[in-house]
Design an enzyme around this catalytic site. Structure first.
Site, PDB file in Angstrom:
ATOM      1  N   GLU A  32       0.844  -1.204   0.000  1.00  0.00           N
ATOM      2  CA  GLU A  32       0.000   0.000   0.000  1.00  0.00           C
ATOM      3  C   GLU A  32       0.870   1.241   0.000  1.00  0.00           C
ATOM      4  OE1 GLU A  32      -3.150  -0.017  -1.120  1.00  0.00           O
ATOM      5  OE2 GLU A  32      -3.692  -1.366   0.513  1.00  0.00           O
ATOM      6  N   THR A  34       2.851   2.177  -2.125  1.00  0.00           N
ATOM      7  CA  THR A  34       4.170   1.915  -2.719  1.00  0.00           C
ATOM      8  C   THR A  34       4.160   2.211  -4.217  1.00  0.00           C
ATOM      9  OG1 THR A  34       3.434  -0.374  -2.830  1.00  0.00           O
ATOM     10  CG2 THR A  34       5.016   0.169  -1.105  1.00  0.00           C
ATOM     11  N   ASP A  35       2.969   2.281  -4.819  1.00  0.00           N
ATOM     12  CA  ASP A  35       2.953   2.396  -6.298  1.00  0.00           C
ATOM     13  C   ASP A  35       3.554   3.708  -6.790  1.00  0.00           C
ATOM     14  OD1 ASP A  35       0.673   3.853  -5.499  1.00  0.00           O
ATOM     15  OD2 ASP A  35      -0.651   3.014  -7.050  1.00  0.00           O
ATOM     16  N   GLY A 120     -15.967   5.313  -2.362  1.00  0.00           N
ATOM     17  CA  GLY A 120     -15.218   5.770  -1.184  1.00  0.00           C
ATOM     18  C   GLY A 120     -14.862   4.635  -0.246  1.00  0.00           C
ATOM     19  N   ALA A 121     -14.926   3.404  -0.713  1.00  0.00           N
ATOM     20  CA  ALA A 121     -14.654   2.258   0.148  1.00  0.00           C
ATOM     21  C   ALA A 121     -13.234   1.737  -0.045  1.00  0.00           C
ATOM     22  CB  ALA A 121     -15.666   1.149  -0.116  1.00  0.00           C
ATOM     23  N   SER A 125     -13.497   2.453  -7.164  1.00  0.00           N
ATOM     24  CA  SER A 125     -14.628   2.652  -8.076  1.00  0.00           C
ATOM     25  C   SER A 125     -14.220   3.650  -9.161  1.00  0.00           C
ATOM     26  CB  SER A 125     -15.842   3.166  -7.311  1.00  0.00           C
ATOM     27  OG  SER A 125     -15.517   4.356  -6.635  1.00  0.00           O
ATOM     28  N   SER A 126     -13.312   4.544  -8.835  1.00  0.00           N
ATOM     29  CA  SER A 126     -12.931   5.586  -9.799  1.00  0.00           C
ATOM     30  C   SER A 126     -12.100   5.019 -10.944  1.00  0.00           C
ATOM     31  CB  SER A 126     -12.196   6.716  -9.096  1.00  0.00           C
ATOM     32  OG  SER A 126     -11.067   6.226  -8.440  1.00  0.00           O
ATOM     33  N   ASP A 170      -4.236   0.862  -9.334  1.00  0.00           N
ATOM     34  CA  ASP A 170      -5.674   0.602  -9.497  1.00  0.00           C
ATOM     35  C   ASP A 170      -6.013   0.349 -10.963  1.00  0.00           C
ATOM     36  OD1 ASP A 170      -5.531   1.323  -6.893  1.00  0.00           O
ATOM     37  OD2 ASP A 170      -6.623   3.198  -7.099  1.00  0.00           O
ATOM     38  N   TYR A 220      -3.520  12.333   0.790  1.00  0.00           N
ATOM     39  CA  TYR A 220      -2.870  11.437  -0.169  1.00  0.00           C
ATOM     40  C   TYR A 220      -1.761  12.188  -0.909  1.00  0.00           C
ATOM     41  CZ  TYR A 220      -2.276   8.022  -3.885  1.00  0.00           C
ATOM     42  OH  TYR A 220      -1.731   7.099  -4.757  1.00  0.00           O
TER      43      TYR A 220
END
Ligand code: GLA
Length: 390
Positions: A32, A34-35, A120-121, A125-126, A170, A220
Site C-alpha cells: 500500500e 508503494t505504487d 469511497g470504500a 470505483s474511480s 488501481d 494522499y
C-alpha cells in the site's frame, strides 16, 4: 439484457454496433502506498464492477447517463473539455480529453453506465469508471490503444481532472486482472507476474467501515510530497537514487539523520512495505497463509503508525480480528482514512465471525459497517452480446 431500455431509446445511434463493457473493482492484498514510489504492489480485480453501454452517434453529441444517480453529462466532442464541479463527470471528461488527441474521434456517442462498487470504500470505483470508459471509447472509435495506454490515460485523468496524484496500481488491476490471480506489479518497469491466490479453507472478506474522511485526497497528495522530500534529501548522499524504491535500510541508517521525523517514518514504511510484497508472494508460493496473514498485520501497523493513513474505525476493525482464531490476516486497504479492511477468514464459520465484528463495531462506533465476501475475477473486458444478462 442490461441497458435494454436505454439502447432502444437511442434512435441516433442505431446504425452503429452497441458495445458493452465491464470494469471491475480491485482489492490490494499487500503493497500500500508503494505504487507512486515505484515499488511493488499485489492487487487483484474482483466481482464488483462498473458496467457501460456505448453506441456511436451520427452527429457530434456525447450524451452520458449515470444511471445510479440519475444524472447526465452532454457535450460536443469538439468542445474543449475541462474539469467539472461534479466529480463523477471528471472521469469521463478527462478520458475523452486524452482520447481525442488520437485525432480519430470524428463523431459523438450515447453512453449509459451503472456500478455496484461501493464509492469511497477503497475499492477503486474511480479507476473502474475511467478504465471502463477508456475501453469503451477505444473499441467504439477503433483507436487501437493497448491496455497499458488505457491505464495510463485513466491515471492522467485522476491527476489532471480529478486532482489525485495516484499511482498506477488501481488502473493496472482493473485492466489486467485475471480470475484467481493477483498481479505482482513492479510499478517502475510496469512488468507484472500473475500470482496464483490459493486460500484453501480461507476466503477474502472486505469489511467496509463506511467512513469517508474528507482528508483523503489532500492527505494522499501530501504523502506523495513527503516521500519526494525524503528522496531529495537522500539523493544528496547517493545521486544514484531515482525513486524511493531505490532507498535501502542502509541508506536510512547512514543518512536518515538529515531527514525530518515525518519524512524518516514515511521512508522507513515504504522500504519495509516493498519488502513485505516480495515476502508475501514467497509465502503464497509456499502455501504459508499464516505468514501471509502476519505480513498483512505488519502492513497495517506500518500504515497506521508510520505512514499515518489509517483512522480509529479501521484500527478498530483490524484489532477486532486479532481476538479471533478464524481470521489469520487483516489490514486497511487502499488510500486510507476510511473505506475497507481486507480480511482472510476461515470459510467454516465466516458469516458468524464477520457478523460478530460488525456488531462490536456498531456497539463501539454507533454506526453500521458492512461486509462483502468477494472473489478474484477477470479484469476489464468487452462483453459479447451473448453475455449480457449479468
Ligand atoms: C489509492 C491510489 C493508488 C494507491 C493506493 C494506496 O487507491 O489510487 O494509486 O496509491 O491508494 O496504495
Amino acid at each position: 439484457m442490461r441497458f435494454e431500455k436505454e439502447l432502444s431509446g437511442w434512435e441516433n445511434g442505431s446504425k452503429h454496433k452497441p458495445i458493452w463493457v465491464n470494469a471491475p473493482a480491485r482489492i490490494n492484498l499487500i503493497g500500500e502506498h508503494t505504487d507512486y514510489n515505484y515499488g511493488f504492489v499485489l492487487p487483484a480485480a474482483i466481482d464488483k464492477a462498473a458496467y457501460f453501454l456505448i453506441q456511436l452517434r451520427e452527429d457530434n453529441l456525447c450524451q452520458m447517463e449515470a444511471k445510479d444517480i440519475g444524472d447526465h453529462l452532454i457535450f460536443d466532442f469538439q468542445d474543449e473539455l475541462k474539469p467539472s464541479a461534479k466529480n463523477w463527470q471528471n472521469y469521463f471528461l478527462g478520458v475523452m480529453h486524452y482520447m481525442k488527441s488520437s485525432g480519430k474521434v470524428k463523431q459523438g456517442f450515447n453512453l449509459v453506465f451503472e456500478s455496484d462498487i461501493p464509492i469511497g470504500a477503497g475499492m477503486s470505483s474511480s479507476a473502474a469508471l475511467a478504465c471502463g470508459f477508456g475501453m469503451a471509447l477505444n473499441e467504439a472509435y477503433q483507436l487501437d490503444l493497448s491496455k497499458q495506454e488505457i491505464a495510463e490515460i485513466a491515471q492522467l485523468t485522476e491527476h489532471h481532472f480529478v486532482g489525485v496524484k495516484c499511482g498506477i496500481m488501481d488502473q493496472y488491476a482493473c485492466m489486467f486482472g485475471m480470475e484467481g490471480h493477483a498481479l505482482k506489479l513492479d510499478c517502475r518497469t510496469l512488468q507484472y507476474q500473475y500470482q496464483k491466490i490459493i486460500l484453501g479453507d480461507y476466503q477474502l472478506v472486505l469489511i467496509d467501515s463506511k467512513v469517508k474522511h474528507e482528508l483523503t485526497s489532500t492527505e494522499y497528495n501530501k504523502r506523495r510530497e513527503e516521500c519526494e522530500r525524503a528522496l531529495s534529501v537522500l539523493k544528496k548522499y547517493d545521486p544514484a537514487l531515482v525513486t524511493l524504491r531505490d532507498v535501502t535500510q542502509d541508506h536510512l541508517t547512514n543518512f536518515g539523520k538529515d531527514l525530518d521525523p515525518i519524512a524518516f517514518k514515511r521512508c522507513d514504511y515504504v522500504i519495509k512495505e516493498n519488502r513485505r510484497v516480495n515476502e508475501a508472494c514467497q509465502a503464497l508460493n509456499a502455501n504459508d497463509l499464516q505468514l501471509f496473514g502476519a505480513l498483512m498485520y505488519q502492513s497495517h501497523q506500518g500504515l497506521a503508525q508510520d505512514y499515518e493513513v489509517s483512522c480509529e474505525e479501521l484500527n478498530f476493525l483490524v484489532d477486532a480480528t486479532r481476538k479471533s482464531d478464524h481470521i489469520i490476516g487483516a489490514r486497511m486497504m487502499g488510500g486510507g482514512f476510511g473505506g475497507c479492511t481486507l480480511n482472510i477468514v476461515a470459510e467454516s464459520n465466516s458469516e458468524e465471525v464477520v457478523n460478530s465484528i460488525l456488531s462490536s463495531y456498531k456497539k463501539k462506533m454507533g454506526t453500521d459497517a458492512e461486509s462483502y465476501f468477494i472473489e478474484i475475477k477477470e479484469g476489464c473486458k468487452i462483453l459479447d452480446n451473448g453475455a449480457l444478462n449479468s
